[in-house]
Design a protein around this motif. Sequence first.
Motif, mmCIF file in Angstrom:
data_model
loop_
_atom_site.group_PDB
_atom_site.id
_atom_site.type_symbol
_atom_site.label_atom_id
_atom_site.label_comp_id
_atom_site.label_asym_id
_atom_site.label_seq_id
_atom_site.Cartn_x
_atom_site.Cartn_y
_atom_site.Cartn_z
ATOM 1 N N PRO A 134 -9.397 2.094 -14.765
ATOM 2 C CA PRO A 134 -8.556 3.702 -14.706
ATOM 3 C C PRO A 134 -6.871 3.015 -14.606
ATOM 4 C CG PRO A 134 -10.635 2.990 -13.831
ATOM 5 C CD PRO A 134 -10.149 1.886 -14.150
ATOM 6 N N THR A 135 -6.002 4.137 -14.605
ATOM 7 C CA THR A 135 -4.914 3.488 -14.534
ATOM 8 C C THR A 135 -4.868 3.009 -12.863
ATOM 9 O OG1 THR A 135 -3.898 4.900 -15.977
ATOM 10 C CG2 THR A 135 -2.580 4.578 -14.223
ATOM 11 N N TYR A 136 -3.510 2.150 -12.379
ATOM 12 C CA TYR A 136 -3.964 1.435 -11.155
ATOM 13 C C TYR A 136 -2.775 2.015 -10.784
ATOM 14 C CZ TYR A 136 -2.300 -2.256 -7.912
ATOM 15 O OH TYR A 136 -2.437 -3.186 -6.507
ATOM 16 N N LEU A 137 -2.429 2.444 -9.507
ATOM 17 C CA LEU A 137 -0.935 2.573 -8.970
ATOM 18 C C LEU A 137 -1.045 1.899 -7.647
ATOM 19 C CD1 LEU A 137 0.031 6.429 -9.605
ATOM 20 C CD2 LEU A 137 1.003 4.383 -10.706
ATOM 21 N N THR A 138 0.473 1.963 -6.751
ATOM 22 C CA THR A 138 0.187 1.278 -5.883
ATOM 23 C C THR A 138 0.917 1.921 -4.390
ATOM 24 O OG1 THR A 138 2.248 0.339 -5.419
ATOM 25 C CG2 THR A 138 0.660 -1.099 -6.148
ATOM 26 N N ILE A 139 0.264 1.493 -3.242
ATOM 27 C CA ILE A 139 1.260 2.793 -2.525
ATOM 28 C C ILE A 139 2.908 3.023 -2.193
ATOM 29 C CG2 ILE A 139 1.429 1.116 -0.484
ATOM 30 C CD1 ILE A 139 1.439 4.900 0.528
ATOM 31 N N ASP A 140 3.735 1.270 -3.127
ATOM 32 C CA ASP A 140 4.607 1.061 -3.213
ATOM 33 C C ASP A 140 5.151 2.456 -4.378
ATOM 34 O OD1 ASP A 140 3.058 -1.101 -2.327
ATOM 35 O OD2 ASP A 140 5.385 -1.929 -2.529
ATOM 36 N N ASP A 141 4.402 2.658 -4.957
ATOM 37 C CA ASP A 141 4.900 3.890 -6.723
ATOM 38 C C ASP A 141 5.130 4.589 -5.310
ATOM 39 O OD1 ASP A 141 4.762 2.088 -8.639
ATOM 40 O OD2 ASP A 141 2.692 1.714 -8.699
ATOM 41 N N LEU A 142 4.086 5.561 -5.073
ATOM 42 C CA LEU A 142 4.644 6.635 -3.950
ATOM 43 C C LEU A 142 6.206 6.907 -3.284
ATOM 44 C CD1 LEU A 142 1.234 8.298 -2.586
ATOM 45 C CD2 LEU A 142 1.688 8.638 -4.569
ATOM 46 N N ARG A 143 5.960 5.435 -2.277
ATOM 47 C CA ARG A 143 7.097 5.263 -1.835
ATOM 48 C C ARG A 143 8.228 5.312 -2.876
ATOM 49 N NH1 ARG A 143 4.554 0.083 1.521
ATOM 50 N NH2 ARG A 143 3.414 1.584 3.023
#
Length: 493
Positions: free
Chosen positions: A39-48
């Motif tokens: 999968p592609t990995y994102l963090t909550i920091d990406d949304l912020r």
Amino acid sequence: MTDKTTILDCYTDEPAGLGVPPFVGVWPRYVAGQYEREPTYLTIDDLRWLRYREHVPGATIDPPVGRTHIEALNHTRDPDEIRRVLLEADPLVVIAGVQTPGKYLSARPGTLREVSKLLSSMALRRVLTGPVLTGGTQVRGGLRPQLPQPGDYDALQPFVFDSYEQLQPYALRGAGLIGQMPHMPNRIVEIETGRGCPREEGCSFCTEPLKHAVQWRRAEYIAEEVRTLMELGAQAFRLGKQSCIYSYESGDPAKIEALLSSLAALNPAVLHLDNANPAMVDERRTELFVKYLTPGSTAAMGVESFDPEVARANNLNCTFETAFEAIRTVNRIGGVRGENGCHVLLPGVNVLLGLAGETPDTLDRNLAALKRLLDEGLLIRRINIRQVVPFPGTALYERAGQKYLRMNRRYYPAWIDKVRREIDVPMLERLFPIGTVLRDLCSEVHNGATTFMRQIGSYPILVAVPERLALQERYDVRVTGILPRSLTAEWIR
């Protein structure tokens, strides 16, 4: 299953298991391992970061003056790419769950409310998993847990496995996810050695007994995962995700040594441990950990309270004297200074406020016990003070809830301040005398003209250097001063 599956890591912190940067938790890796294609990995920091850049075009994470924006420091890609990934995500698998609220230097865990707000304008198929599904999540001690709200997610999907044989393919396949994580290799990877609580009845507040029956992971499985992660670039590891590492395979010294020797043979830069039940601490096991671990490790002991009445009311894992004897044992064997400037293995003490039966006298008893540790000349790497969160399903939630928090919360600030001034400062003076050289610290954040850095490891000491140095670099420093929970130092050029 397609490569449009996207993991959103909101970071996890459990009684057993830490996944808040710079720690790499097991949850994203295990979830990723369920899919044939990574999968592609994102963090909550990406949304912020995406939202922040929409409102402040041209903003930077680490401006030339002021502080580093830790809430977005661990973003994985630029805003345009984040937006593209989110628009194509199907599904978006959200991993969340903080059940031991703490303070973090270079990251901020995401909350359920925050995720809902940041994703409110996007039509996504959302799946929720992680520790949040067992009791909820709460990033601040002393408050009620947040629970998933109806309609926020299309599915609640617990990650379960019956045996470590079943888990192993997921763990190995999901290891590749670290290639998408920021700031590697300046991170420490949490490695699971077991699950569940070996005690017949656990502590009143703990969520671990709610999740799993006791099971230990075979040494060869653990070594295979560490080897795989090292081939992918990981260098530092902590043996975690268990309530007590001393209890590994029922505390059998031969099996503990088989595990440790197989890992040490891989020659990781850092090999540390986490939780230790004081009742299981003895000389033989401690000698093995000291023999095979790298310096600077901490055996975090969940003493929680030195008040016998509170210990009984909450079924805590050890008596006052048992705790002291465990601390003495670890000091006697592990209290030698290693090549990085830290002692090889020292105890850490957890104190939990708001437990059933707590009175103002409890605080006095806790302070007296901490002073006794100091008077005996014992070394404690850190004293972790938290306010309890009564999670649904725990004995504390059923019997007391927030009753004792409400009764005693007004006493906590002054008491905590007293511990920091009267215990922490003299303890740090013993641990890190002025002039001590600490090696291989990683610079993590700026605040004005100061750079904050730590060694990579389990509960490393925070060090403030009065220069604005490049981040994510390694430095050797010399201690110049002592603060209540940190040090000041100068960079050794």
